[in-house]
Design an enzyme around this catalytic site. Structure first.
Site, short mmCIF file in Angstrom:
data_model
loop_
_atom_site.label_atom_id
_atom_site.label_comp_id
_atom_site.label_asym_id
_atom_site.label_seq_id
_atom_site.Cartn_x
_atom_site.Cartn_y
_atom_site.Cartn_z
N GLU A 242 12.57 48.48 -5.95
CA GLU A 242 12.84 47.75 -7.19
C GLU A 242 11.92 48.27 -8.30
O GLU A 242 10.90 48.92 -8.01
CB GLU A 242 12.62 46.25 -6.99
CG GLU A 242 13.56 45.66 -5.95
CD GLU A 242 13.35 44.17 -5.72
OE1 GLU A 242 14.12 43.60 -4.93
OE2 GLU A 242 12.42 43.60 -6.33
N PRO A 243 12.27 48.02 -9.56
CA PRO A 243 11.43 48.50 -10.66
C PRO A 243 9.97 48.06 -10.54
O PRO A 243 9.08 48.79 -10.94
CB PRO A 243 12.10 47.90 -11.90
CG PRO A 243 13.54 47.75 -11.52
CD PRO A 243 13.52 47.39 -10.06
N PRO B 23 10.50 54.96 10.87
CA PRO B 23 10.06 56.18 11.56
C PRO B 23 11.14 57.25 11.64
O PRO B 23 10.84 58.44 11.45
CB PRO B 23 9.65 55.66 12.95
CG PRO B 23 9.20 54.27 12.71
CD PRO B 23 10.14 53.75 11.65
N GLU C 28 13.65 57.69 9.53
CA GLU C 28 13.79 58.23 8.18
C GLU C 28 12.69 59.24 7.89
O GLU C 28 12.94 60.32 7.34
CB GLU C 28 13.76 57.10 7.15
CG GLU C 28 13.83 57.59 5.72
CD GLU C 28 13.77 56.46 4.70
OE1 GLU C 28 13.65 56.76 3.50
OE2 GLU C 28 13.86 55.28 5.12
N LEU D 175 4.47 84.19 -6.02
CA LEU D 175 4.72 85.56 -5.59
C LEU D 175 5.93 86.18 -6.29
O LEU D 175 6.05 87.40 -6.35
CB LEU D 175 4.93 85.60 -4.07
CG LEU D 175 3.67 85.43 -3.22
CD1 LEU D 175 4.04 85.29 -1.75
CD2 LEU D 175 2.71 86.61 -3.42
#
Length: 386
Positions: free
Chosen positions: A134-135, A247, A249, A344
């Site tokens: 949520e915000p 876990p 996820e 690189l």
């Protein structure tokens, strides 16, 4: 580039499936990916094609249209191949369905709910999402303020969610809402369906990377959600259900991270071998050799640990602490590898047309979503008794 260290976590059937995933990416993702990135959303045809190819929801029972294969290593192969190929937006879209949303529909639904939702999720006709953030709350799930108030055979849902992956495409959204003031026993999970009155999608958020992923705001204004759309038979189990699935996820993110690092390293090795400066390949300079030696070593070591975590998870033995270790370490390494590989490439690395530029911006979110690096270290530290 072939695996630098022999891998023992997968058998012959898994490797045959890997070829299927690679063919799928070449046929269904590569030709469309740039368009999806420009549009800010993958086409829904991706999910339907993935369903047709058997890349979604592997444990779904056969009676609901699935393969009935409860072996997370197949999930991991999908994550690996999208990560290695550099198609982070499309890969995340499918990983959400398989690794994050899928367990809620597979493990927390009754027979009636399974019959309603699993066939579509498995075929790709339905797209899933999960709405936790949520915000005003980030990693603190106990701070969720969205409310669901019981009213007869419905709950009245009010609140706002943000940073929701698959937010525009989603047909089914697992929403975490507060059904009582208790910080941990006050959360309940509900399935909000496309078209429910009061359910509105906000803007598709403009992000630093993952441009093809439809990360969105979702708004719920007096949405009447049937009791039949509650996950579990009683209120108050949402916090524990969320924690139980985190876990997997986090391991999914770790698998993607180390695979993405391998992919960008392989492409960079090819680049420094061909690109010349001062009359010689830039890979022949000692700085380049030493840097690549360091990065390849770190990625090889990480791959061994992540593979071990995949093996443990496939046997139901992975702990939340091990998942946290894999997530923070692999994601931080992915960011480092992408950054050094971009260096690189010199000025060309800053050009969007070069894959390393996209690898750089797509990597940055990995140390944030699914639990920040700081939260992962907090989990590990507490396990140490500190």
């Amino acid at each position: 580039m072939a695996d630098r260290i022999p891998r023992t976590v997968y058998d012959a059937d898994h490797e045959l499936f890997r070829e299927t995933v690679r063919s799928f990416i070449a046929a269904e993702v590569e030709p469309h990916d740039e368009e999806w990135e420009r549009r800010g959303i993958v086409d829904r045809s991706l999910f339907r094609a993935a369903g047709d190819a058997g890349l979604l929801m592997f444990p779904t029972p056969e009676r609901y249209g699935g393969a009935g294969v409860d072996d997370w290593r197949f999930n991991a192969i999908v994550d690996e191949e999208f990560g290695r190929a550099g198609y982070a937006s499309a890969g995340l879209s499918l990983a959400l369905q398989n690794d994050v949303v899928g367990p809620y529909f597979l493990d927390l639904t009754d027979d009636g709910q399974k019959a309603r939702w699993l066939p579509g999720l498995t075929s790709g006709e339905l797209v899933g999402a999960i709405a936790m953030t949520e915000p005003g709350t980030g990693s603190d799930l106990s701070g969720i303020a969205t409310t669901a108030v019981r009213d007869g055979d419905h709950y009245v849902l009010n609140g706002t969610k943000t940073f929701i992956s698959n937010g525009q495409n989603a047909d089914l959204v697992v929403v975490a809402a507060r059904t009582s003031p208790d910080r941990h026993r006050g959360l309940t999970l509900f399935v909000v369906e496309r078209g429910m009155p009061g359910f509105e999608r906000g803007r598709n958020l403009e992000k630093l990377g993952l441009h093809g992923q439809d990360t969105s705001e979702l708004h719920f204004s007096d949405v009447r959600v049937p009791v039949a759309n509650r996950l579990d038979t009683e209120d108050g189990q949402g916090f524990f259900q969320l924690m139980r699935n985190l876990p997997q996820e986090r391991l999914s993110l770790a698998v993607t991270a180390v695979s993405a690092a391998e992919g960008v390293l392989a492409r960079t090795l090819e680049y420094v071998t061909e690109r010349t400066a001062f009359g010689q390949p830039i890979g022949s300079f000692q700085n380049s050799r030493f840097l690549l030696a360091e990065l390849f070593t770190q990625v090889d070591v990480t791959r061994v640990f992540v593979d071990r975590c995949v093996e443990l998870h496939a046997r139901g033995k992975l702990t939340p602490v091990q998942a946290a270790e894999a997530k923070w370490w692999a994601s931080e390494l992915q960011v480092k590898v992408a950054d050094r590989c971009l260096q690189l490439h010199g000025g060309y690395g800053y050009m969007r047309e070069y894959p390393v530029a996209r690898a750089f911006v797509d990597a940055r979110i990995q140390t944030i979503y699914g639990g920040t690096t700081e939260i992962m270290k907090e989990i590990i530290g507490r396990d140490l008794g500190l």
